[in-house]
Design an enzyme around this catalytic site. Sequence first.
Site, PDB file in Angstrom:
ATOM      1  N   PHE A   1       0.897  -1.174   0.000  1.00  0.00           N
ATOM      2  CA  PHE A   1       0.000   0.000   0.000  1.00  0.00           C
ATOM      3  C   PHE A   1       0.926   1.211   0.000  1.00  0.00           C
ATOM      4  O   PHE A   1       1.208   1.810   1.032  1.00  0.00           O
ATOM      5  CB  PHE A   1      -0.907   0.002   1.230  1.00  0.00           C
ATOM      6  CG  PHE A   1      -1.800  -1.207   1.345  1.00  0.00           C
ATOM      7  CD1 PHE A   1      -3.116  -1.165   0.882  1.00  0.00           C
ATOM      8  CD2 PHE A   1      -1.328  -2.393   1.909  1.00  0.00           C
ATOM      9  CE1 PHE A   1      -3.948  -2.276   0.991  1.00  0.00           C
ATOM     10  CE2 PHE A   1      -2.148  -3.508   2.018  1.00  0.00           C
ATOM     11  CZ  PHE A   1      -3.461  -3.451   1.556  1.00  0.00           C
TER      12      PHE A   1
ATOM     13  N   ASP B   1      -0.193   0.139  -5.464  1.00  0.00           N
ATOM     14  CA  ASP B   1      -1.230   1.021  -4.936  1.00  0.00           C
ATOM     15  C   ASP B   1      -2.380   1.021  -5.929  1.00  0.00           C
ATOM     16  O   ASP B   1      -2.155   0.933  -7.139  1.00  0.00           O
ATOM     17  CB  ASP B   1      -0.701   2.452  -4.737  1.00  0.00           C
ATOM     18  CG  ASP B   1      -1.538   3.228  -3.718  1.00  0.00           C
ATOM     19  OD1 ASP B   1      -1.077   3.436  -2.590  1.00  0.00           O
ATOM     20  OD2 ASP B   1      -2.685   3.605  -4.062  1.00  0.00           O
TER      21      ASP B   1
ATOM     22  N   ASN C   1      -5.017  -3.852  -6.848  1.00  0.00           N
ATOM     23  CA  ASN C   1      -5.527  -4.101  -5.506  1.00  0.00           C
ATOM     24  C   ASN C   1      -4.534  -5.009  -4.778  1.00  0.00           C
ATOM     25  O   ASN C   1      -4.238  -6.107  -5.239  1.00  0.00           O
ATOM     26  CB  ASN C   1      -6.899  -4.774  -5.630  1.00  0.00           C
ATOM     27  CG  ASN C   1      -7.552  -4.993  -4.286  1.00  0.00           C
ATOM     28  OD1 ASN C   1      -6.875  -5.096  -3.256  1.00  0.00           O
ATOM     29  ND2 ASN C   1      -8.862  -5.062  -4.292  1.00  0.00           N
ATOM     30  N   ALA C   2      -4.036  -4.563  -3.645  1.00  0.00           N
ATOM     31  CA  ALA C   2      -3.015  -5.324  -2.916  1.00  0.00           C
ATOM     32  C   ALA C   2      -3.505  -6.730  -2.541  1.00  0.00           C
ATOM     33  O   ALA C   2      -2.723  -7.682  -2.545  1.00  0.00           O
ATOM     34  CB  ALA C   2      -2.600  -4.564  -1.660  1.00  0.00           C
TER      35      ALA C   2
ATOM     36  N   ASP D   1       0.955  -1.468   4.762  1.00  0.00           N
ATOM     37  CA  ASP D   1       0.539  -0.223   5.428  1.00  0.00           C
ATOM     38  C   ASP D   1      -0.796   0.229   4.851  1.00  0.00           C
ATOM     39  O   ASP D   1      -0.882   1.267   4.182  1.00  0.00           O
ATOM     40  CB  ASP D   1       1.625   0.854   5.230  1.00  0.00           C
ATOM     41  CG  ASP D   1       1.255   2.165   5.910  1.00  0.00           C
ATOM     42  OD1 ASP D   1       0.453   2.142   6.866  1.00  0.00           O
ATOM     43  OD2 ASP D   1       1.779   3.217   5.482  1.00  0.00           O
TER      44      ASP D   1
ATOM     45  N   CYS E   1      -3.377   1.690  11.024  1.00  0.00           N
ATOM     46  CA  CYS E   1      -3.637   3.033  11.557  1.00  0.00           C
ATOM     47  C   CYS E   1      -5.083   3.161  12.023  1.00  0.00           C
ATOM     48  O   CYS E   1      -5.579   4.264  12.223  1.00  0.00           O
ATOM     49  CB  CYS E   1      -3.281   4.105  10.530  1.00  0.00           C
ATOM     50  SG  CYS E   1      -4.180   3.928   8.989  1.00  0.00           S
TER      51      CYS E   1
HETATM   52  N1  SAH Z   1       2.773   3.477   3.030  1.00  0.00           N
HETATM   53  C1  SAH Z   1       2.442   4.850   2.669  1.00  0.00           C
HETATM   54  C2  SAH Z   1       1.057   5.260   3.108  1.00  0.00           C
HETATM   55  C3  SAH Z   1      -0.028   4.332   2.654  1.00  0.00           C
HETATM   56  S1  SAH Z   1      -1.631   4.990   2.818  1.00  0.00           S
HETATM   57  C4  SAH Z   1       3.497   5.775   3.277  1.00  0.00           C
HETATM   58  O1  SAH Z   1       4.204   5.354   4.181  1.00  0.00           O
HETATM   59  O2  SAH Z   1       3.588   6.922   2.840  1.00  0.00           O
HETATM   60  C5  SAH Z   1      -2.567   3.752   2.098  1.00  0.00           C
HETATM   61  C6  SAH Z   1      -2.465   3.666   0.581  1.00  0.00           C
HETATM   62  O3  SAH Z   1      -3.149   2.475   0.194  1.00  0.00           O
HETATM   63  C7  SAH Z   1      -3.144   4.804  -0.179  1.00  0.00           C
HETATM   64  O4  SAH Z   1      -2.202   5.393  -1.061  1.00  0.00           O
HETATM   65  C8  SAH Z   1      -4.267   4.123  -0.986  1.00  0.00           C
HETATM   66  O5  SAH Z   1      -4.381   4.643  -2.296  1.00  0.00           O
HETATM   67  C9  SAH Z   1      -3.804   2.703  -1.037  1.00  0.00           C
HETATM   68  N2  SAH Z   1      -4.839   1.656  -1.111  1.00  0.00           N
HETATM   69  C10 SAH Z   1      -6.061   1.636  -0.551  1.00  0.00           C
HETATM   70  N3  SAH Z   1      -6.662   0.444  -0.758  1.00  0.00           N
HETATM   71  C11 SAH Z   1      -5.783  -0.295  -1.461  1.00  0.00           C
HETATM   72  C12 SAH Z   1      -5.804  -1.631  -1.976  1.00  0.00           C
HETATM   73  N4  SAH Z   1      -6.866  -2.430  -1.791  1.00  0.00           N
HETATM   74  N5  SAH Z   1      -4.721  -2.077  -2.636  1.00  0.00           N
HETATM   75  C13 SAH Z   1      -3.631  -1.287  -2.821  1.00  0.00           C
HETATM   76  N6  SAH Z   1      -3.572  -0.027  -2.360  1.00  0.00           N
HETATM   77  C14 SAH Z   1      -4.613   0.466  -1.690  1.00  0.00           C
END
Ligand code: SAH
Length: 382
Positions: free
Chosen positions: A216, A237, A264-265, A285, A325
Site C-alpha cells: 500500500f 497502490d 488491488n493489494a 501499510d 492506523c
Molecule cells: N505506506 C504509505 C502510506 C499508505 S496509505 C506511506 O508510508 O507513505 C494507504 C495507501 O493504500 C493509499 O495510497 C491508498 O491509495 C492505497 N490503497 C487503498 N486500498 C488499497 C488496496 N486495496 N490495494 C492497494 N492499495 C490500496
Amino acid sequence: MISRKGEARVRRGHPWIFRSDIEHAERADPGAVVRVVGPRGQPLGFALYSSLSEIRLRMIAHGETLPGDWLQQRLDAAVAWREVVAPGVEACRLVHAEGDGLPGLVVDRYGEHLVIQTLSQAMERLKERLVAALVERLAPRGILERNDPRVRQLEGLEARVGLLHGQVPERLDIEEGGLRFEVDLWRGQKTGQFLDQRENHAVAAGYARGRVLDAFAYDGGFALAAARRADEVLAVDTSEECVARIEANAARNGLTNVRARSANAFDVLRDLEARGERVDTVILDPPAFAKSRDAVEKAVRGYKEINLRALKLLSPGGVLVSCSCSYHVHEADLEDILHAAACDAGVSVAVVEKRRQARDHPVVLGVPETYYLKCFVLRRLS
Ligand code: SAH
C-alpha cells in the site's frame, strides 16, 4: 458544571468531556473558551466548547487561571520539541492536536511551507490568531489550510482548502531520509505525505533485502527507502496517480530497481502466492480498515487476510513490517491478528520491534486516542 464521571476522566488526564457529562451550562458561543467546574462547584480548569459535537468540551488547562498567551505558549513548546525529536527534518508534524495540548489542531511543516487543519469550532475560531502566531514564530513562505477531513462535519464546519498566508506552490520537492519526494500539499492524501510513517520508513529500510513488496505504497515512502538496500522492489497502490508519483520519485532519486503497479493489494498478494513466489521483505501499510467501532470485525478479517498471505509469501528469515492506523484496532488486537495469521500460515514468527507513529505525533498516557498507528516488525523463523 460537569458530572462526577466527567470529573473523574479529567482528573485522569483525559481532555474530553462528553455532552452527557455536562450537568449545567451557561450560554456560550460555539468555539468559546469556557471555565469548567466539577459537581460540587470546584474549579477544574478551562476548555474549548463545541456546540454540536458529542465531545462538548476539550480541556486546555487545569486550575483557576488561563494565561492570555496560552495558544502562543503551546505552539512554542510544540515547535521546540520538534527540534529535539525531529531536528533538521524538512517535513514533520509540528502540532499533533491533543498530543501537544492543542485539541483539534494539526500543523505540518513541509520545508518553508505549513499546512494546518482546524478540526473543532474553537480552533476554527482561533484560526486568525493561529496564523499570526505561526507567521511570527516561523516566518513561513505560505500557510495552506487543508480543512477537508470529514471530522469537521461533526463540528458543523464545512470542507475548505485554501491559502491563509503567502504562497504555496502546486508541487513541492521535499527531502526525507536522504531521498527527494514530490509532494502535493493541495490535493495529496492527509496534508501531502504520511508524516506519521517517517521514522518507520527508515527502520523498515534497515531490514530490507532481496525482493521487497510494498503493498500500500502511496508515494513510495517505504518502497524507495527499501530500494537503496534491496535488489528489487515492487510497489503496489490502487491509485494510478500514486503509481505515477512513485515512478517519478524513483527516477528523481536515481533508483532503477523500483517497479510500481496500479492494483488491488489483496489481488497481488493472492496472485504472488498462487504462483508460489517468494519475497524477502513485505511491507503492509493499508488505509484504516476500521474507521469506526462498528467496522472492527470486518477490519480484523481484512488485516488477517493480508498478513496471512504476506507470511506465506515470505521466505524463511524474511521480514514483515505490518502496520495498522485504525485507532479501534488496538496494539494487542493487531498482535492477536498477527499470531492467528502466523498459525494459519503454519509459520513461526518472532517480534523484532513494536513501533508506532513517529515521535512528532506524541502519544499521551491516559489519552488512548492519541495512539493510532501501530507498526510491528516480524521475522519469519521457519
Ligand atoms: N505506506 C504509505 C502510506 C499508505 S496509505 C506511506 O508510508 O507513505 C494507504 C495507501 O493504500 C493509499 O495510497 C491508498 O491509495 C492505497 N490503497 C487503498 N486500498 C488499497 C488496496 N486495496 N490495494 C492497494 N492499495 C490500496
